[in-house]
Design an enzyme around this catalytic site. Sequence first.
Site, short mmCIF file in Angstrom:
data_model
loop_
_atom_site.label_atom_id
_atom_site.label_comp_id
_atom_site.label_asym_id
_atom_site.label_seq_id
_atom_site.Cartn_x
_atom_site.Cartn_y
_atom_site.Cartn_z
N HIS A 169 0.39 -1.25 0.55
CA HIS A 169 -0.10 0.06 -0.06
C HIS A 169 0.88 1.50 0.03
CE1 HIS A 169 -3.54 2.62 0.74
NE2 HIS A 169 -3.99 1.61 1.12
N ASP A 384 -10.95 -3.73 -17.82
CA ASP A 384 -11.24 -4.91 -19.17
C ASP A 384 -9.88 -5.64 -19.74
OD1 ASP A 384 -12.29 -6.62 -21.15
OD2 ASP A 384 -13.66 -4.63 -21.87
#
Length: 459
Positions: A169, A384
């Site tokens: 992170h 996608d």
Amino acid sequence: MAMAGATTTPLVFTVRRCKPELVAPAKPTPHEFKQLSDIDDQEGFRFQVPLIHFYRYNPSTHGKDPVKVIREALKQALVFYYPFAGRLREGPGRKLVVECTGEGVMFIEADADVTLQQFGDALQPPFPCMEELLFDVPGSGGILNCPLLLIQVTRLKCGAFIFALRLNHTMSDGAGLVQFMMAMAEMAHGARAPFILPVWQRHLLNARDPPRVTCTHREYDEVIDTKGTILPLNDMAHNSFFFGPNEVYALRRFLPCHLSQCSTFEVLTACLWRCRTIALQHDRDEEVRLLCIVNARSKLNPPLPIGYYGNVFVYPAAVTTSEKLCENPLGYAVELVKKAKNEVTEEYMRSVADMLVIRGRPHFTVVRSFVVSDLTRAGFREVDFGWGNATYGGVAKSGAGTTPGGECLSFYVPFKNSKGEDGIVVPIVLPAPAMERFIKELDCLLTEKPVSCLKKSKL
């Protein structure tokens, strides 16, 4: 009651993994040292975030192997995002620096003897066999001197596949990670360069010289855990809760007129904070905190350059006592949430960076804290790779792994339920007895009972 994750017959399946490999950038990249910002390298970001995406079989991609497509797209994207292929080092004053070594990202190819349909209609955390779908390669999970990303692509029997990712992170927030994943998706579609080129420039969020703390930062208060209120990591119950239009409407009925225009985030956060506090049964006079994760990109002037992919958020805190939060109407908590969110300005962001440097990069307060992060607009589902949008895309679970106080973190994830309703799924983790009380308390609100079912027996 809109709850998920408590299936009566847990799904069990076998995952066959190939040997983990390091995927390096497709072309040579600079060997250099890049400092993280003073926002990036605080203690509270030094953990690994697991994410998971489910993709359905797409007849138009028949014959294409998602593992090969994604591995190649990763190689190409790392040419531009080459710091992800490096390793973190720690310098004087605990300052984190990326050594851009080009070693690569950890990648796992896998197959599972299960279909997407067997996961059921409600794809939401907690997911079965998660440790198999995102395998923790021994020695890979540290913050320093370890891969900064771990990716596992698991083919399913039906032609669908699962893309799971673990991020250090300190390198990026949700918006930065989505930017990188979108670059991978563009490469998978044949692009030669990302539409948004990455920008490092982490110095833009460094502390001022000299640093000066100009705001109050209750989110970093030093609170001694005298009563053992940091939750244990064993014997925890994990559940997810769906909030669609009907559930949000039910909660809004409790609000006074002057709060009728508050956001869904504000009313939902106030509700969960209050229910969670009642369920945990803190002493009446103990302070409790809500930490709202606020994306500060829109607060900065001049704005950060397009393509900046570091951490750009802060944790403004709402602080009250357990008694006041549990005994007052829901509107009291909503007012506290609104006030905390509105504290975030550019000066607040600068003051946080300065405070972190002055105090040695402390962890945010975890004792009797609840931390919420809204990922509903992050765009994880829209990544996608050629198979269409993800059926589910977002965090794999509540909490922040094995970090102290990590179980106090919950994420808001966009979700469409089996009725076709768009809403928000919130994974929650609590000790099992507290989870039972939480469910009862939340059910009281959603079924429009005006008085808490548990307050009299609890407080």
